[in-house]
Write an enzyme that holds these catalytic residues in place. Sequence first.
Site, PDB file in Angstrom:
ATOM      1  CG  ASP A 109      -6.553   2.929  -0.565  1.00 19.89           C
ATOM      2  OD1 ASP A 109      -5.672   2.912  -1.263  1.00 19.89           O
ATOM      3  OD2 ASP A 109      -7.082   1.930   0.314  1.00 19.89           O
ATOM      4  CB  CYS A 117      -1.279  -0.220   1.478  1.00 18.70           C
ATOM      5  SG  CYS A 117      -0.189  -0.321   2.361  1.00 18.70           S
ATOM      6  CG  HIS A 140      -4.195   0.809   3.907  1.00 19.70           C
ATOM      7  ND1 HIS A 140      -4.044   0.046   2.936  1.00 19.70           N
ATOM      8  CD2 HIS A 140      -5.321   1.514   3.764  1.00 19.70           C
ATOM      9  CE1 HIS A 140      -4.495  -0.069   1.669  1.00 19.70           C
ATOM     10  NE2 HIS A 140      -5.425   1.289   1.995  1.00 19.70           N
TER      11      HIS A 140
END
Lengths: 305, 657
Positions: free
Chosen positions: B467, B407, B451
């Site tokens: 995202d 991520c 994250h």
Amino acid sequence: MKELLDQVVREAGRIIVGKEQTLRLALTCLLANGHLLIEDLPGVGKTTLAHTLAKLLGLQYQRIQFTSDLLPADIMGVSVYHRGDESFQFHPGPVFTQLLLADEINRATPKAQSALLEAMEERQVTTDGKTRALPQPFFVIATQNPAHQIGTFPLPESQLDRFLMRLHIGYPDEQAERLLLSGEDRRRLLEQLPACLTLEQLKILQQQVSNIYVADALLDYIQDLLKFSRTSPRFNHGLSPRAGLALINSARAWALQAGHQEVLPEDVQAVLAATVGHRLHSSGDTGIDEGASLAQHLLQSVPLP
Amino acid sequence: MKHADNINTPLLYRLSFITALVVAPHFQRLDLSITLALLAVLTLRLTTLYFTRWKPGRLLLFFVTILCAVLIFSVYPLLMGLEAKVALLSLMLSLKLMECRTQRDLKIVVFLGYFTLITHFLFDQEMLLVGYIFLMVIALTSLLVESSRSSKATGWRFTSLRYSASLLLQAMPIMLVLFFLFPRISGPLWNLGVDNSTGRTGLSDSMTPGSISNLIRSRAVAFRVDFDQAAPPPRQRYWRGPVLWRTDGKRWTRAKFLQAAPVTYRSSAQPIRYQVTLEPSPNDWLYALDLPETLPPEATLLPDFQILAKEIRNQRYRYAATSRLAYHTGPLNQREQRLALQLPDNITTRMEELVRQWRLEASTDRDLVNRALRHFRTEPFYYTLTPPLLGDNPSDQFLFESRRGFCEHYATSFTTLMRIAGIPSRVVTGYQGGELNPIGNYLIVRQSDAHAWSEVWLEESGWTRVDPTAAVAPERIEQTFEFDLEENSGLGIPVIFSAGDYGLFKNLTRQFRLGVDAANASWHRWILGYSKEQQQKLMQQFGLENLSAMKLALGMILATALLIPILLYLLRLRGEVKPDPVVKDYQRFCKRLSRTGIKRFPHEGPKDFAQRVMRKRPDLKPSVNAITQHYIKLRYGRSDGTKLRQQFHRLVRQFRA
């Protein structure tokens, strides 16, 4: 009845001076139909005490001096071949008597000791395959010397247990000793001593002992004592049920002597040291006899229920 | 007499064994050499017990003691720190065991054992440990029970354990009173120089590629959340942590805001109310759902919606917050704009080329964002836990060469690209998702849920969350993030998400794990978290408000004083069903006498006692005599007349000493 017993104690007190408590305990032991072990140094009057009791109670009396070469037959008797009848005839030994004084019992070998101890427990003697009953009543007063001496065979615990009580006489106090030293020869006094009791009276007294009432509260107390001896870490092992029975019987006899209708805790406490002292051992066994202090500890640790 | 109170070998075995168990939880905390020394001493003890002929002499013991002391001073030179002291205590305890012979020694070891048990709480207060310590207290107490019993006593071998357990059970009510009423010190009671932050994992305030993918290997809990209403769906559970603005092309860091401006945003969404229980962390920020609205009073909100706590807490910390999931943050100020467009030096031409391409295709900023996301979705990008190592220019390398990343790779390169396109953007780190525990009905957020995502500022919606990871691996966002580390350990291998169909065993262990976690959470919340405030709240329920510590302490003493007679009474009820009235009367008689100083010994018979009394107080002779006569008749005699009983009762009542 109390008067009668008091009189016995009074008469005995003329011979064994200044030891009333011991005399009473010894009498109690005999009233409870138990055997007595007297443990003390030579010369404090063990034998005289036994002799005095025999006289006062009007009992037949025999004495065996235990030595290391004493054989069971010397105690119980032997069968001897009789040429005339061409048969064996039993010659009864000194054990066939009403009161037996076994002097210095720890000097004999275990074999001889056990012969006597069987007779004490069973109140009968078996020789040559024949069982012969001993006279009634049958008491044994044994004496032993507690000091460590070479060539003794200390009685094992199981045999100590056969004795209802163990007594110490101890030195007389100053006054009593003075009386003893200045007075008449005890041996001659002993010979003149009249019998205070008849056999019949003794039987009645023993009957009365078993009639003394024991209340539940007192049984509770005795059980508490037994229980404490079994659970406290101070003792190597607890008191046996036989010790409990011995305690009750002696307390009954003591109560009769003290003139009580029923057994009081005080009666139990009075006989406690004599009855349980030789059955108790401290947990870290040192070989030193601590019976008296252990009994004292037991007495003071258990509260009355 | 000298050896009368020696303790026997079985008891010594038990003592050694229990001592080992008492010390055991320290093993993991102490230096390995100390642990080995402890085990060696305990082994020496057991062997010398087993081979009775081999008795350790004084010289040997002295030598061993010196050796232990040297060892401790070599491991902990100045005896600094808690560990050193605990090591000393544990070693000395086991050495004391070596010379344990008498009852007195046993008592010393047992009491030292109690003390050692307390030291465990300095390190750990988990429920399991507390349970273990309870068991150890029972075991230690049973040693005391055992030592005051005859070794020949019959019955179950472990009767003493039962005794000590029931003893401690009887002390329970008093323990509870002390727990609830003992005045609390606000602040950590146990925090005596224990460094809790060492070895803790968690987010940090800067990010380089790989920092989060290292974090997610840890299953440790970051925080737990209780929602006042239903929890939001997984794709909306973005827990906001540090917001990163500045970058040097490799490393992303926070911006410095001089002061916390009052932050507002427009929102039409319903507020979501929840309580977060944060595990101890070395950081000074708190986590909240995007975007936080109300905060705990001891925290401030920075302009980029990051929550700062006033202090670092080494303790588990519980706070309440509300958030709104849909929002419009309004216009951008100059400083923010400058920060949000800052570019590193290592922008390559192919990155600029890519953005120029997108700009041509898209008419608005929003279209450009979507175009970029489509790029991640359609080109062969993979989501992997083990991204290949990147060089000096990770964004470029990732975008055009490796295309395998976690991520943080997606978030940082996406943000960089947006900045090239002239769209203000920033990276937000935090946690995403979490596992709902149906047993305690709360959310567990673990370190593995860490994250990073992007935020872009768009004219029509203000700061907007984007995202890029969701474009590559939507499962990561939609489901609870669970994966098998074994399966995903190969370098650069795309993540295989667990489909959620567990085997029966796995399912059961999962249920069990969740159950334990729920129990632990309530343990922390209700027992360890029982603070001054909670105490005050509890007192308020009884109508006692604002009690001072002094009053609380007084209340505690009062409650205990009330409790003990009640307990005693209950015990007596159990022990004696019906006390004999005769005994009761006699006790009253003895009590009256004891007031005058004549006390009956517990073992003293009634007759002996009467004689003693009469000797001391001849004036009482007739009444004492009569009472004693009656008592003897009633208690030890054959007679059981009610008339006699009444007479006795009257006599005792009239008796005055």
